[in-house]
Design an enzyme around this catalytic site. Structure first.
Site, short mmCIF file in Angstrom:
data_model
loop_
_atom_site.label_atom_id
_atom_site.label_comp_id
_atom_site.label_asym_id
_atom_site.label_seq_id
_atom_site.Cartn_x
_atom_site.Cartn_y
_atom_site.Cartn_z
N SER A 94 4.66 14.97 22.73
CA SER A 94 5.87 14.54 22.03
C SER A 94 7.01 14.41 23.04
O SER A 94 7.32 15.37 23.73
CB SER A 94 6.27 15.58 20.98
OG SER A 94 5.21 15.76 20.08
N ARG A 131 10.03 25.49 19.90
CA ARG A 131 9.90 24.81 21.19
C ARG A 131 10.97 25.23 22.19
O ARG A 131 11.47 24.42 22.97
CB ARG A 131 9.94 23.28 21.03
CG ARG A 131 8.81 22.68 20.29
CD ARG A 131 7.44 22.91 20.95
NE ARG A 131 6.43 22.59 19.99
CZ ARG A 131 5.95 23.49 19.10
NH1 ARG A 131 6.35 24.74 19.12
NH2 ARG A 131 5.05 23.13 18.23
N GLU A 186 11.85 16.74 24.90
CA GLU A 186 11.16 18.03 24.88
C GLU A 186 10.73 18.45 26.29
O GLU A 186 10.71 19.63 26.62
CB GLU A 186 9.92 17.91 23.97
CG GLU A 186 9.16 19.21 23.84
CD GLU A 186 7.97 19.10 22.89
OE1 GLU A 186 8.18 18.87 21.70
OE2 GLU A 186 6.84 19.25 23.37
C1 LIG Z 1 -1.32 14.72 25.45
C2 LIG Z 1 -0.35 15.90 25.34
C3 LIG Z 1 -0.31 16.67 24.19
C4 LIG Z 1 0.56 17.78 24.08
N1 LIG Z 1 0.57 18.50 22.94
C5 LIG Z 1 1.39 19.58 22.83
C6 LIG Z 1 1.40 20.36 21.63
O1 LIG Z 1 0.65 20.13 20.70
N2 LIG Z 1 2.27 21.40 21.55
C7 LIG Z 1 3.11 21.70 22.58
O2 LIG Z 1 3.88 22.67 22.43
N3 LIG Z 1 3.12 20.99 23.73
C8 LIG Z 1 2.29 19.94 23.88
N4 LIG Z 1 2.29 19.19 25.03
C9 LIG Z 1 3.22 19.54 26.11
C10 LIG Z 1 2.60 20.41 27.22
O3 LIG Z 1 1.20 20.31 27.21
C11 LIG Z 1 2.97 21.89 27.07
O4 LIG Z 1 4.37 22.03 27.15
C12 LIG Z 1 2.33 22.73 28.17
O5 LIG Z 1 2.56 24.10 27.93
C13 LIG Z 1 2.83 22.42 29.57
O6 LIG Z 1 2.01 23.13 30.49
P1 LIG Z 1 1.87 22.68 31.99
O7 LIG Z 1 1.09 23.74 32.70
O8 LIG Z 1 1.32 21.31 32.07
O9 LIG Z 1 3.38 22.71 32.46
P2 LIG Z 1 4.09 21.76 33.55
O10 LIG Z 1 4.27 20.41 32.99
O11 LIG Z 1 3.40 21.88 34.85
O12 LIG Z 1 5.51 22.49 33.60
C14 LIG Z 1 6.41 22.41 32.52
C15 LIG Z 1 7.69 23.16 32.87
O13 LIG Z 1 7.42 24.55 32.99
C16 LIG Z 1 7.67 25.01 34.32
N5 LIG Z 1 6.60 25.95 34.65
C17 LIG Z 1 5.28 25.69 34.74
N6 LIG Z 1 4.61 26.83 34.99
C18 LIG Z 1 5.53 27.82 35.05
C19 LIG Z 1 5.47 29.23 35.27
N7 LIG Z 1 4.31 29.86 35.50
N8 LIG Z 1 6.64 29.95 35.27
C20 LIG Z 1 7.82 29.32 35.04
N9 LIG Z 1 7.94 27.99 34.84
C21 LIG Z 1 6.81 27.25 34.83
C22 LIG Z 1 7.68 23.76 35.19
O14 LIG Z 1 8.47 23.92 36.34
C23 LIG Z 1 8.27 22.76 34.21
O15 LIG Z 1 9.65 22.91 34.13
C24 LIG Z 1 1.42 18.10 25.17
C25 LIG Z 1 1.36 17.31 26.35
C26 LIG Z 1 0.48 16.23 26.43
C27 LIG Z 1 0.44 15.42 27.70
#
Ligand SMILES: Cc1cc2nc3c(=O)[nH]c(=O)nc-3n(C[C@H](O)[C@H](O)[C@H](O)COP(=O)(O)OP(=O)(O)OC[C@H]3O[C@@H](n4cnc5c(N)ncnc54)[C@H](O)[C@@H]3O)c2cc1C
Length: 335
Positions: free
Chosen positions: A237, A160, A327
């Protein structure tokens, strides 16, 4: 009316953004970030908003929505490279790969968010993580304004985490994954998944079946987004599973070897410290389906969420001497 970060995040928390822009091409994304950097305007990149905890005060700068959406496929007979723009919805890519008979992504079905965010914390689930498959990235380095091509070795992937995790220096523009051409998923290492598939750990199953079972499992734990289910108004998480030296492992705590240390189940630590599913105060509780997810039951504030998170973190530390870390990316707030 200003846009609220609450409308852009799965926790549905966070105050107003001073300005919001949407990038639908990679060139636009690069230009928007460079332009803001040239004037010193703070930049917050938002993909699916599923790993963001934003202050009630909001964001005094520009929020750039990553909305690029195409991917290229370069194939040979046995393997192929899928080179996706950052804004491709992750689970759409996984679903497409399974339908197309490409093997590698099925165990990561149902993870919310966009492809560009997957390398940030080396997203993973059920024994797979994106670092296993990433073969290259295009990255904008905001300190130089240059677009660079990165090999995976440069990304510092760990559990992670990655070189992108605790910095806003880089914008991930594209991510390339190497998959194999096969209807069968890679060997299933995760015990619960293997059991549900009716196979032994290390055996294989069709990708379509792996995807189906993973989606079922995730749904039963509130880990699949569902606007009508408050158990999914979360960042998944909230705390990272801590990695500790062998001598710090509490008796009975599930653990997995990571290099020469052990990764512990944060959910177990939280439960054993007395915080059960549904524990909380007011509008913020642990999910009723999963001890590791902090959820907004509707009408919560970020400060309320953090107050509950602090009680849990401190309770675990008092009981076990192990400090849990968040996280998600905390924006304008601290735990
Ligand atoms: C119900 C639920 C279940 C989940 N299950 C998992 C799981 O099983 N495993 C897991 O690892 N995670 C899980 N997550 C966490 C999350 O889904 C992941 O971390 C996901 O990759 C975040 O993607 P996002 O596009 O929503 O990022 P955002 O929330 O929009 O951004 C997250 C971070 O990354 C940055 N960011 C976004 N895009 C970019 C880019 N292109 N370049 C640089 N920085 C960027 C943002 O500024 C922020 O700091 C879960 C979340 C939820 C709500």
């Amino acid at each position: 009316m200003p846009t609220l970060l609450a409308d852009l995040t799965t926790l549905r928390l966070g105050g107003p953004a001073a300005r919001v822009e949407s990038a639908t091409t990679t060139e636009q994304l690069v230009d928007l970030v460079r332009a803001a950097d040239a004037t010193g305007e703070p930049v917050l990149l938002v993909g699916g908003g599923s790993n963001l905890v934003v202050a009630d005060a909001g964001w005094d700068g520009v929020v750039i929505l990553v909305r690029t959406a195409t991917f290229d496929v370069l194939g040979s007979r046995d393997s192929l490279i899928v080179d996706a723009e950052a804004g491709v919805v992750w689970d759409d890519l996984v679903a497409h790969s399974v339908r197309a008979g490409w093997s590698g992504l099925a165990a990561m079905s149902g993870i919310p968010g966009l492809t560009g965010a997957t390398p940030i914390q080396n997203v993973g689930a059920y024994g797979s993580e994106v670092a296993d498959l990433i073969v290259g990235l295009h990255v904008l380095d905001r300190s130089t304004g240059e677009v660079e091509k990165w090999p995976p070795e440069r990304c510092g992937f760990g559990f992670r985490t990655s070189a992108f995790k605790h910095t806003d220096r880089y914008v991930v523009l594209r991510v390339a994954f190497e998959l194999t051409t096969s209807p069968v998923a890679p060997p299933v290492r995760y015990l619960e998944l293997a059991r549900r598939l009716g196979i032994e750990p290390g055996d294989t199953a069709p990708s379509a079946q792996v995807r189906e079972v993973v989606l079922e499992l995730r749904g039963s734990k509130g880990m699949l987004l569902d606007p009508s289910d408050h158990d999914t108004w979360s960042v998944g998480s909230f705390f990272v599973n801590p990695v500790v030296p062998r001598e710090l492992v509490p008796d009975g705590c599930p653990n997995w070897v990571v290099d020469d240390q052990l990764k512990l189940s944060a959910a177990w630590l939280i439960e054993q410290a007395g915080f059960h599913k549904g524990y909380g105060r007011g509008n913020v509780t642990l999910s009723t389906k999963h001890t590791l997810a902090l959820t907004n039951r509707g009408g919560a504030t970020t400060e309320e969420l953090l107050a509950v998170a602090r009680v849990i973190r401190d309770g675990v530390e008092a009981r076990f001497g192990i400090r849990l870390r968040p996280e998600a990316h905390l924006v304008g707030v601290e735990l």
